[in-house]
Design a protein around this motif. Structure first.
Motif, PDB file in Angstrom:
ATOM      1  N   VAL A   7     -16.342 -17.777  34.414  1.00  0.00           N
ATOM      2  CA  VAL A   7     -15.262 -17.518  33.460  1.00  0.00           C
ATOM      3  C   VAL A   7     -15.422 -18.444  32.267  1.00  0.00           C
ATOM      4  N   TYR A   8     -15.206 -17.925  31.072  1.00  0.00           N
ATOM      5  CA  TYR A   8     -15.267 -18.746  29.871  1.00  0.00           C
ATOM      6  C   TYR A   8     -13.949 -19.495  29.688  1.00  0.00           C
ATOM      7  N   VAL A   9     -14.041 -20.742  29.232  1.00  0.00           N
ATOM      8  CA  VAL A   9     -12.850 -21.528  28.910  1.00  0.00           C
ATOM      9  C   VAL A   9     -12.772 -21.657  27.393  1.00  0.00           C
ATOM     10  N   ALA A  10     -11.694 -21.149  26.814  1.00  0.00           N
ATOM     11  CA  ALA A  10     -11.498 -21.198  25.367  1.00  0.00           C
ATOM     12  C   ALA A  10     -10.403 -22.192  25.019  1.00  0.00           C
ATOM     13  N   GLY A  11     -10.578 -22.886  23.927  1.00  0.00           N
ATOM     14  CA  GLY A  11      -9.563 -23.817  23.451  1.00  0.00           C
ATOM     15  C   GLY A  11      -8.501 -23.083  22.650  1.00  0.00           C
ATOM     16  N   SER A  12      -7.266 -23.161  23.112  1.00  0.00           N
ATOM     17  CA  SER A  12      -6.151 -22.503  22.423  1.00  0.00           C
ATOM     18  C   SER A  12      -5.535 -23.444  21.394  1.00  0.00           C
ATOM     19  N   TYR A  45      -8.496 -32.128  13.528  1.00  0.00           N
ATOM     20  CA  TYR A  45      -8.483 -33.109  14.617  1.00  0.00           C
ATOM     21  C   TYR A  45      -8.433 -32.403  15.972  1.00  0.00           C
ATOM     22  N   LEU A  46      -7.614 -31.378  16.082  1.00  0.00           N
ATOM     23  CA  LEU A  46      -7.513 -30.633  17.340  1.00  0.00           C
ATOM     24  C   LEU A  46      -8.847 -29.964  17.682  1.00  0.00           C
ATOM     25  N   ILE A  47      -9.484 -29.379  16.680  1.00  0.00           N
ATOM     26  CA  ILE A  47     -10.794 -28.743  16.878  1.00  0.00           C
ATOM     27  C   ILE A  47     -11.807 -29.761  17.381  1.00  0.00           C
ATOM     28  N   ASP A  48     -11.879 -30.899  16.686  1.00  0.00           N
ATOM     29  CA  ASP A  48     -12.844 -31.932  17.056  1.00  0.00           C
ATOM     30  C   ASP A  48     -12.602 -32.444  18.476  1.00  0.00           C
ATOM     31  N   THR A  49     -11.337 -32.633  18.825  1.00  0.00           N
ATOM     32  CA  THR A  49     -11.022 -33.167  20.153  1.00  0.00           C
ATOM     33  C   THR A  49     -11.367 -32.158  21.245  1.00  0.00           C
ATOM     34  N   LEU A  50     -11.091 -30.905  21.018  1.00  0.00           N
ATOM     35  CA  LEU A  50     -11.485 -29.882  21.988  1.00  0.00           C
ATOM     36  C   LEU A  50     -12.997 -29.852  22.150  1.00  0.00           C
ATOM     37  N   TYR A  51     -13.706 -29.925  21.040  1.00  0.00           N
ATOM     38  CA  TYR A  51     -15.168 -29.893  21.107  1.00  0.00           C
ATOM     39  C   TYR A  51     -15.728 -31.105  21.844  1.00  0.00           C
ATOM     40  N   GLU A  52     -15.146 -32.265  21.594  1.00  0.00           N
ATOM     41  CA  GLU A  52     -15.582 -33.472  22.291  1.00  0.00           C
ATOM     42  C   GLU A  52     -15.367 -33.364  23.793  1.00  0.00           C
ATOM     43  N   ASN A  53     -14.471 -32.485  24.198  1.00  0.00           N
ATOM     44  CA  ASN A  53     -14.224 -32.265  25.623  1.00  0.00           C
ATOM     45  C   ASN A  53     -14.942 -31.025  26.152  1.00  0.00           C
ATOM     46  N   GLY A  54     -15.952 -30.598  25.421  1.00  0.00           N
ATOM     47  CA  GLY A  54     -16.821 -29.546  25.926  1.00  0.00           C
ATOM     48  C   GLY A  54     -16.413 -28.134  25.595  1.00  0.00           C
ATOM     49  N   ILE A  55     -15.496 -27.932  24.651  1.00  0.00           N
ATOM     50  CA  ILE A  55     -15.057 -26.589  24.291  1.00  0.00           C
ATOM     51  C   ILE A  55     -15.772 -26.128  23.024  1.00  0.00           C
ATOM     52  N   ASN A  56     -16.372 -24.955  23.075  1.00  0.00           N
ATOM     53  CA  ASN A  56     -16.953 -24.391  21.847  1.00  0.00           C
ATOM     54  C   ASN A  56     -16.556 -22.929  21.653  1.00  0.00           C
ATOM     55  N   ILE A  57     -15.557 -22.485  22.414  1.00  0.00           N
ATOM     56  CA  ILE A  57     -14.925 -21.199  22.171  1.00  0.00           C
ATOM     57  C   ILE A  57     -13.502 -21.496  21.718  1.00  0.00           C
ATOM     58  N   PHE A  58     -13.154 -21.055  20.528  1.00  0.00           N
ATOM     59  CA  PHE A  58     -11.857 -21.396  19.940  1.00  0.00           C
ATOM     60  C   PHE A  58     -11.024 -20.128  19.713  1.00  0.00           C
ATOM     61  N   VAL A  59      -9.764 -20.189  20.142  1.00  0.00           N
ATOM     62  CA  VAL A  59      -8.823 -19.094  19.911  1.00  0.00           C
ATOM     63  C   VAL A  59      -7.660 -19.653  19.101  1.00  0.00           C
ATOM     64  N   PHE A  60      -7.636 -19.310  17.816  1.00  0.00           N
ATOM     65  CA  PHE A  60      -6.510 -19.690  16.948  1.00  0.00           C
ATOM     66  C   PHE A  60      -5.460 -18.592  17.085  1.00  0.00           C
ATOM     67  N   GLU A  61      -4.268 -18.964  17.532  1.00  0.00           N
ATOM     68  CA  GLU A  61      -3.279 -17.961  17.915  1.00  0.00           C
ATOM     69  C   GLU A  61      -2.011 -18.010  17.063  1.00  0.00           C
ATOM     70  N   THR A  62      -1.383 -16.829  16.952  1.00  0.00           N
ATOM     71  CA  THR A  62      -0.063 -16.702  16.345  1.00  0.00           C
ATOM     72  C   THR A  62      -0.056 -17.255  14.913  1.00  0.00           C
ATOM     73  N   LEU A  63      -1.121 -16.957  14.173  1.00  0.00           N
ATOM     74  CA  LEU A  63      -1.218 -17.404  12.788  1.00  0.00           C
ATOM     75  C   LEU A  63      -0.523 -16.404  11.870  1.00  0.00           C
ATOM     76  N   SER A  64      -0.210 -16.861  10.648  1.00  0.00           N
ATOM     77  CA  SER A  64       0.409 -15.997   9.647  1.00  0.00           C
ATOM     78  C   SER A  64      -0.317 -16.038   8.313  1.00  0.00           C
ATOM     79  N   ASP A  65      -1.092 -17.092   8.088  1.00  0.00           N
ATOM     80  CA  ASP A  65      -1.722 -17.341   6.790  1.00  0.00           C
ATOM     81  C   ASP A  65      -3.229 -17.069   6.883  1.00  0.00           C
ATOM     82  N   ILE A  66      -3.690 -16.018   6.240  1.00  0.00           N
ATOM     83  CA  ILE A  66      -5.112 -15.676   6.285  1.00  0.00           C
ATOM     84  C   ILE A  66      -5.963 -16.766   5.643  1.00  0.00           C
ATOM     85  N   ASP A  67      -5.469 -17.332   4.538  1.00  0.00           N
ATOM     86  CA  ASP A  67      -6.235 -18.378   3.851  1.00  0.00           C
ATOM     87  C   ASP A  67      -6.507 -19.558   4.778  1.00  0.00           C
ATOM     88  N   MET A  68      -5.490 -20.004   5.507  1.00  0.00           N
ATOM     89  CA  MET A  68      -5.666 -21.121   6.428  1.00  0.00           C
ATOM     90  C   MET A  68      -6.627 -20.743   7.545  1.00  0.00           C
TER      91      MET A  68
END
Length: 371
Positions: free
Chosen positions: A195-200, A221-244
């Protein structure tokens, strides 16, 4: 990948580059034989905690975590050691999920927060399952395992709400992220399934340009910390701003080229985000963004309304779409948040969206392993 990671970091210092190769193989050999090891490098002691079977985990992103404590001091060999570990493991994971999403439907897990609250509503922080990870890891692992046993290909870490609104400091964020990633990996290990583990990563509120810059920095900072803990699948959730969303995807892609990036937006029943974007505009923009692997919709609306929104969209080019509807619409019953749509009703509309060609499906608020 091994040679490229080393060469890129050491650049033109060929003496260090040539020394690097035997150093790495020596470290691999020592770590395979000694449970705990202290190395003296450039006059500094670095303590390397090693779990049993580390050589096996070289082929997973856990290898990066084992070396993350070696950071600092501008030491080229030490930094390179960590970089190479990540590239060896994470590129393999990213390649597998890239192949998988092209060839079949990927099933994500369902809601964490609402499911946790329904099980532990008398817990002091029932609205914030992220707070429970340290004291009640077994609760978190159990929910992950239930979704895995229900067939999930991807589970998301219990990190959705980790930001300055929940935590008093960056240190607290880091501690909670480390615990959440460990709990998710433990659930996968105990399940016996691949199973893949994704960082939420959930939304961070901002109302001005200054707050937006602060939010972006915190996201990083959240991205970097997840990556430092072995996560390289990222799920950005419940966003509203396309630019961000595009800024964040660019940051991840530039700093973690092997990452798999999913961005998901929340729409109202009329088909708009709170920033005024409609689904067609989102599809037109994000289908042209090469930094994003999958984009789609989560939360906000139930499966029926989500299906209606997708029926109106024109896809001008091939792209990968994810859908994670709510179980229905939240209602208050004697002080408790409840969702009354049933899994059978939900399933019928999910089938329709699958027929439209979506690539990743899962659940948001109110859904459970039954869904």
């Amino acid at each position: 990948r091994f040679m490229m990671a080393a060469g890129e970091h050491l650049q033109k210092d060929w003496i260090l580059y040539c020394l690097w190769i035997p150093v790495v193989f020596l470290v691999f050999a020592l770590l395979s034989a000694v449970p705990k090891l202290r190395l003296r490098v450039d006059g500094l002691f670095f303590h390397i905690p090693v779990i049993a079977g580390l050589l096996k985990t070289i082929y997973t992103s856990r290898f990066a975590s084992a070396f993350s404590v070696l950071y600092g001091g501008g030491n080229g060999i030490i930094d390179c050691m960590a970089i190479t570990g990540r590239v060896m493991g994470n590129t393999w994971v990213e390649r597998k999920i890239q192949e998988a999403v092209k060839n079949r439907i990927l099933l994500l897990d369902g809601a964490f927060g609402t499911y946790f609250k329904s099980m532990h509503y008398d817990f002091e922080n029932a609205d914030y399952p992220e707070k429970a990870t340290l004291e009640h890891e077994d609760w978190i692992v159990r929910i992950h395992k239930e979704y895995i046993m229900a067939g999930a290909d991807i589970i998301r870490t219990n990190t959705f709400g980790i930001n300055h609104g929940l935590c008093q400091s960056r240190e607290e964020m880091r501690i909670l992220i480390e615990a959440a990633v460990a709990a998710a990996k433990k659930a996968v290990s105990e399940s016996g399934r691949e199973v893949y583990v994704a960082g939420s990563i959930g939304p961070i509120k901002y109302a001005s340009e200054k707050e937006e810059d602060d939010a972006y920095e915190e996201y990083c900072y959240l991205i970097d910390t997840l990556y430092e803990n072995g996560i390289n699948i990222f799920v950005f959730e419940t966003l509203s701003d396309i630019d961000m969303a595009q800024r964040l995807a660019a940051y991840v892609r530039n700093n973690i080229p092997e990452a798999f990036i999913t961005v998901q937006f929340v729409f109202n029943k009329m088909g708009y985000t709170k920033y005024g974007y409609n689904l067609q505009r989102l599809v037109d923009r994000l289908s042209e963004d090469n930094n994003i692997d999958v984009f789609g919709i989560n939360c906000g609306i139930g499966a029926a309304h989500m299906c209606e929104l997708l029926e109106k969209v024109r896809f001008r080019k091939e792209c990968k779409i994810s859908v994670l509807p709510n179980a229905g619409y939240q209602q208050d019953l004697i002080g408790r948040d409840m969702y009354f749509h049933n899994a059978g009703y939900y399933m019928e509309y999910m089938k329709k969206m699958l027929e439209m060609g979506v690539n990743m499906i899962g659940g948001c608020c109110g859904t459970t392993p039954e869904y």
